[in-house]
Design a protein around this motif. Structure first.
Motif, PDB file in Angstrom:
ATOM      1  N   GLY A 261      16.503  61.182  76.638  1.00 57.10           N
ATOM      2  CA  GLY A 261      16.840  61.800  75.357  1.00 57.10           C
ATOM      3  C   GLY A 261      17.996  61.094  74.669  1.00 57.10           C
ATOM      4  N   ILE A 262      19.000  60.715  75.452  1.00 58.84           N
ATOM      5  CA  ILE A 262      20.143  59.995  74.891  1.00 58.84           C
ATOM      6  C   ILE A 262      19.704  58.628  74.378  1.00 58.84           C
ATOM      7  CG2 ILE A 262      22.367  58.918  75.451  1.00 58.84           C
ATOM      8  CD1 ILE A 262      22.808  61.278  77.418  1.00 58.84           C
ATOM      9  N   VAL A 263      18.890  57.928  75.157  1.00 59.23           N
ATOM     10  CA  VAL A 263      18.382  56.617  74.726  1.00 59.23           C
ATOM     11  C   VAL A 263      17.548  56.771  73.462  1.00 59.23           C
ATOM     12  CG1 VAL A 263      16.808  54.735  75.354  1.00 59.23           C
ATOM     13  CG2 VAL A 263      18.490  55.561  77.000  1.00 59.23           C
ATOM     14  N   ASN A 264      16.704  57.796  73.415  1.00 65.20           N
ATOM     15  CA  ASN A 264      15.901  58.045  72.216  1.00 65.20           C
ATOM     16  C   ASN A 264      16.790  58.315  71.006  1.00 65.20           C
ATOM     17  OD1 ASN A 264      13.502  58.584  70.651  1.00 65.20           O
ATOM     18  ND2 ASN A 264      13.905  60.759  70.937  1.00 65.20           N
ATOM     19  N   GLY A 265      17.810  59.131  71.176  1.00 65.81           N
ATOM     20  CA  GLY A 265      18.725  59.428  70.075  1.00 65.81           C
ATOM     21  C   GLY A 265      19.481  58.197  69.606  1.00 65.81           C
ATOM     22  N   PHE A 266      20.001  57.430  70.548  1.00 64.64           N
ATOM     23  CA  PHE A 266      20.747  56.223  70.188  1.00 64.64           C
ATOM     24  C   PHE A 266      19.847  55.216  69.476  1.00 64.64           C
ATOM     25  CE2 PHE A 266      22.175  51.906  71.215  1.00 64.64           C
ATOM     26  CZ  PHE A 266      23.424  51.917  70.620  1.00 64.64           C
ATOM     27  N   ALA A 267      18.665  54.978  70.039  1.00 57.89           N
ATOM     28  CA  ALA A 267      17.753  53.984  69.449  1.00 57.89           C
ATOM     29  C   ALA A 267      17.263  54.433  68.075  1.00 57.89           C
ATOM     30  CB  ALA A 267      16.580  53.741  70.378  1.00 57.89           C
ATOM     31  N   THR A 268      17.007  55.715  67.910  1.00 59.30           N
ATOM     32  CA  THR A 268      16.604  56.222  66.601  1.00 59.30           C
ATOM     33  C   THR A 268      17.706  56.006  65.582  1.00 59.30           C
ATOM     34  OG1 THR A 268      15.163  57.879  67.619  1.00 59.30           O
ATOM     35  CG2 THR A 268      15.833  58.267  65.342  1.00 59.30           C
ATOM     36  N   ALA A 269      18.944  56.262  65.987  1.00 62.73           N
ATOM     37  CA  ALA A 269      20.081  56.056  65.080  1.00 62.73           C
ATOM     38  C   ALA A 269      20.267  54.579  64.755  1.00 62.73           C
ATOM     39  CB  ALA A 269      21.348  56.630  65.704  1.00 62.73           C
ATOM     40  N   VAL A 270      20.038  53.709  65.726  1.00 62.67           N
ATOM     41  CA  VAL A 270      20.109  52.267  65.468  1.00 62.67           C
ATOM     42  C   VAL A 270      19.023  51.872  64.477  1.00 62.67           C
ATOM     43  CG1 VAL A 270      19.784  49.985  66.510  1.00 62.67           C
ATOM     44  CG2 VAL A 270      21.268  51.658  67.613  1.00 62.67           C
ATOM     45  N   GLY A 271      17.826  52.429  64.627  1.00 64.55           N
ATOM     46  CA  GLY A 271      16.747  52.166  63.676  1.00 64.55           C
ATOM     47  C   GLY A 271      17.097  52.644  62.281  1.00 64.55           C
ATOM     48  N   PHE A 272      17.731  53.817  62.185  1.00 68.86           N
ATOM     49  CA  PHE A 272      18.194  54.323  60.894  1.00 68.86           C
ATOM     50  C   PHE A 272      19.215  53.368  60.296  1.00 68.86           C
ATOM     51  CE2 PHE A 272      21.322  56.640  58.397  1.00 68.86           C
ATOM     52  CZ  PHE A 272      20.540  57.359  57.510  1.00 68.86           C
TER      53      PHE A 272
END
Length: 191
Positions: free
Chosen positions: A133-144
Protein backbone atom coordinates in the motif's frame (compact mmCIF):
# COMPACT_ATOMS: atom_id res chain seq x y z
CA UNK A 1 10.46 -7.48 -4.44
CA UNK A 2 9.30 -8.16 -7.99
CA UNK A 3 5.68 -7.59 -6.97
CA UNK A 4 6.57 -4.20 -5.44
CA UNK A 5 8.38 -3.10 -8.62
CA UNK A 6 5.36 -4.11 -10.70
CA UNK A 7 3.05 -2.16 -8.37
CA UNK A 8 5.34 0.89 -8.58
CA UNK A 9 5.62 0.92 -12.38
CA UNK A 10 1.94 0.21 -12.78
CA UNK A 11 0.90 2.99 -10.41
CA UNK A 12 3.30 5.63 -11.72
CA UNK A 13 3.15 5.07 -15.47
CA UNK A 14 0.65 2.49 -16.69
CA UNK A 15 -2.27 3.54 -14.51
CA UNK A 16 -1.21 7.16 -14.02
CA UNK A 17 -3.69 8.67 -11.60
CA UNK A 18 -4.13 11.87 -13.64
CA UNK A 19 -3.70 10.81 -17.24
CA UNK A 20 -5.22 7.31 -17.17
CA UNK A 21 -7.69 7.40 -14.28
CA UNK A 22 -8.48 11.14 -14.54
CA UNK A 23 -8.34 11.68 -10.77
CA UNK A 24 -6.85 14.80 -9.22
CA UNK A 25 -7.51 17.05 -12.19
CA UNK A 26 -8.22 20.19 -10.14
CA UNK A 27 -4.66 20.66 -8.84
CA UNK A 28 -3.26 19.21 -12.08
CA UNK A 29 -4.87 21.95 -14.16
CA UNK A 30 -4.72 24.69 -11.53
CA UNK A 31 -1.12 24.46 -10.31
CA UNK A 32 0.59 23.48 -13.55
CA UNK A 33 1.37 27.02 -14.76
CA UNK A 34 4.96 27.11 -13.46
CA UNK A 35 7.38 24.19 -13.07
CA UNK A 36 8.52 25.32 -9.60
CA UNK A 37 4.97 25.45 -8.29
CA UNK A 38 4.12 22.13 -9.92
CA UNK A 39 7.20 20.56 -8.33
CA UNK A 40 6.17 21.92 -4.93
CA UNK A 41 2.66 20.54 -5.31
CA UNK A 42 4.12 17.21 -6.44
CA UNK A 43 6.34 17.08 -3.36
CA UNK A 44 3.39 17.84 -1.09
CA UNK A 45 1.29 15.15 -2.79
CA UNK A 46 4.15 12.63 -2.52
CA UNK A 47 4.41 13.28 1.22
CA UNK A 48 0.66 13.23 1.88
CA UNK A 49 -0.09 10.24 -0.32
CA UNK A 50 2.76 8.10 1.03
CA UNK A 51 2.00 8.83 4.67
CA UNK A 52 -1.76 8.59 4.09
CA UNK A 53 -1.31 5.17 2.48
CA UNK A 54 0.64 3.99 5.50
CA UNK A 55 -1.77 5.37 8.08
CA UNK A 56 -4.95 4.31 6.28
CA UNK A 57 -3.61 0.78 5.74
CA UNK A 58 -2.71 0.41 9.41
CA UNK A 59 -6.00 1.91 10.62
CA UNK A 60 -8.03 -0.26 8.26
CA UNK A 61 -6.26 -3.52 9.11
CA UNK A 62 -5.86 -3.06 12.86
CA UNK A 63 -8.78 -0.85 13.86
CA UNK A 64 -11.64 -0.95 11.39
CA UNK A 65 -11.48 -4.66 10.56
CA UNK A 66 -11.00 -5.71 14.18
CA UNK A 67 -13.97 -3.64 15.35
CA UNK A 68 -16.21 -4.52 12.42
CA UNK A 69 -16.36 -0.90 11.24
CA UNK A 70 -15.10 -1.42 7.68
CA UNK A 71 -18.03 0.62 6.38
CA UNK A 72 -16.51 3.72 8.04
CA UNK A 73 -13.38 3.54 5.87
CA UNK A 74 -14.19 6.53 3.64
CA UNK A 75 -14.90 8.87 6.54
CA UNK A 76 -11.84 7.72 8.49
CA UNK A 77 -9.61 8.01 5.42
CA UNK A 78 -10.81 11.56 4.74
CA UNK A 79 -10.07 12.54 8.35
CA UNK A 80 -6.56 11.07 8.18
CA UNK A 81 -5.86 12.83 4.86
CA UNK A 82 -7.21 16.14 6.18
CA UNK A 83 -4.95 15.95 9.23
CA UNK A 84 -1.89 15.22 7.08
CA UNK A 85 -2.67 18.10 4.72
CA UNK A 86 -2.97 20.45 7.69
CA UNK A 87 0.47 19.30 8.83
CA UNK A 88 1.93 19.92 5.35
CA UNK A 89 0.26 23.33 5.18
CA UNK A 90 1.70 24.41 8.54
CA UNK A 91 5.14 23.05 7.58
CA UNK A 92 5.20 24.92 4.24
CA UNK A 93 3.92 28.13 5.82
CA UNK A 94 6.86 28.08 8.25
CA UNK A 95 9.64 26.78 6.00
CA UNK A 96 8.73 28.02 2.51
CA UNK A 97 6.32 30.96 2.54
CA UNK A 98 6.84 31.63 -1.18
CA UNK A 99 5.82 28.08 -2.12
CA UNK A 100 2.94 28.29 0.35
CA UNK A 101 1.71 31.46 -1.38
CA UNK A 102 2.26 30.01 -4.86
CA UNK A 103 0.21 26.89 -4.09
CA UNK A 104 -2.56 29.06 -2.68
CA UNK A 105 -5.96 27.40 -2.48
CA UNK A 106 -4.71 24.21 -4.15
CA UNK A 107 -2.75 23.07 -1.09
CA UNK A 108 -5.85 22.61 1.09
CA UNK A 109 -7.53 21.00 -1.91
CA UNK A 110 -5.22 18.00 -1.46
CA UNK A 111 -7.64 17.09 1.33
CA UNK A 112 -10.44 16.63 -1.17
CA UNK A 113 -8.19 15.45 -3.99
CA UNK A 114 -9.94 12.35 -5.20
CA UNK A 115 -6.58 10.84 -6.18
CA UNK A 116 -5.46 10.71 -2.54
CA UNK A 117 -8.69 9.15 -1.35
CA UNK A 118 -8.77 6.89 -4.41
CA UNK A 119 -5.37 5.41 -3.58
CA UNK A 120 -6.38 4.74 0.02
CA UNK A 121 -9.52 2.97 -1.16
CA UNK A 122 -7.63 1.08 -3.89
CA UNK A 123 -5.18 -0.24 -1.28
CA UNK A 124 -8.12 -1.67 0.65
CA UNK A 125 -9.99 -3.00 -2.39
CA UNK A 126 -6.93 -4.76 -3.81
CA UNK A 127 -6.11 -6.17 -0.35
CA UNK A 128 -2.58 -4.76 -0.41
CA UNK A 129 -0.52 -5.38 2.69
CA UNK A 130 0.89 -2.31 4.42
CA UNK A 131 4.19 -2.26 2.47
CA UNK A 132 2.46 -2.76 -0.89
CA UNK A 133 0.00 0.00 0.00
CA UNK A 134 2.83 2.39 0.82
CA UNK A 135 4.61 1.56 -2.44
CA UNK A 136 1.35 2.05 -4.34
CA UNK A 137 0.78 5.42 -2.67
CA UNK A 138 4.33 6.62 -3.26
CA UNK A 139 4.40 5.48 -6.89
CA UNK A 140 1.00 7.01 -7.59
CA UNK A 141 2.20 10.32 -6.15
CA UNK A 142 5.37 10.12 -8.25
CA UNK A 143 3.18 9.55 -11.32
CA UNK A 144 1.10 12.59 -10.36
CA UNK A 145 4.29 14.63 -9.97
CA UNK A 146 5.62 13.47 -13.34
CA UNK A 147 2.37 14.44 -15.04
CA UNK A 148 2.02 17.84 -13.37
CA UNK A 149 5.67 18.83 -13.96
CA UNK A 150 5.51 17.80 -17.63
CA UNK A 151 2.27 19.76 -18.01
CA UNK A 152 3.82 22.81 -16.34
CA UNK A 153 6.83 22.65 -18.67
CA UNK A 154 4.57 22.45 -21.70
CA UNK A 155 2.39 25.31 -20.43
CA UNK A 156 5.46 27.50 -19.92
CA UNK A 157 6.46 26.84 -23.54
CA UNK A 158 2.92 27.43 -24.84
CA UNK A 159 2.98 30.96 -23.38
CA UNK A 160 5.54 31.97 -26.01
CA UNK A 161 3.77 30.28 -28.93
CA UNK A 162 1.34 31.85 -31.32
CA UNK A 163 -1.95 30.24 -30.30
CA UNK A 164 -5.24 31.06 -31.98
CA UNK A 165 -7.34 33.37 -29.76
CA UNK A 166 -10.13 30.80 -29.60
CA UNK A 167 -7.70 28.26 -28.10
CA UNK A 168 -5.94 30.53 -25.59
CA UNK A 169 -6.27 29.62 -21.93
CA UNK A 170 -8.24 26.55 -20.89
CA UNK A 171 -8.90 25.07 -24.36
CA UNK A 172 -5.22 24.65 -25.24
CA UNK A 173 -4.50 23.29 -21.76
CA UNK A 174 -7.24 20.68 -22.10
CA UNK A 175 -6.03 19.70 -25.57
CA UNK A 176 -2.50 19.36 -24.19
CA UNK A 177 -3.76 17.22 -21.30
CA UNK A 178 -5.62 15.01 -23.77
CA UNK A 179 -2.51 14.55 -25.88
CA UNK A 180 -0.50 13.72 -22.77
CA UNK A 181 -3.13 11.14 -21.79
CA UNK A 182 -2.85 9.55 -25.24
CA UNK A 183 0.94 9.45 -24.86
CA UNK A 184 0.65 7.79 -21.43
CA UNK A 185 -1.58 5.11 -22.91
CA UNK A 186 1.59 3.98 -24.70
CA UNK A 187 2.73 2.57 -21.36
CA UNK A 188 -0.29 0.21 -21.32
CA UNK A 189 1.70 -2.72 -22.75
CA UNK A 190 4.56 -2.24 -20.28
CA UNK A 191 3.02 -4.50 -17.64
Amino acid sequence: MKELIIIAISSALVNNVVLSQFLGLCPFLGVSKKVETAGGMGGAVIFVLTIASAFTSVIYKFVLVNTGLEYMQTIVFILVIAALVQFVEMFLKKTSPSLYQALGVYLPLITTNCAVLGVALTNVQKSYNILSGIVNGFATAVGFTIAIVIMAGIREKIEYNDVSPSFKGSPIVLITAGLMAIAFFGFAGLI
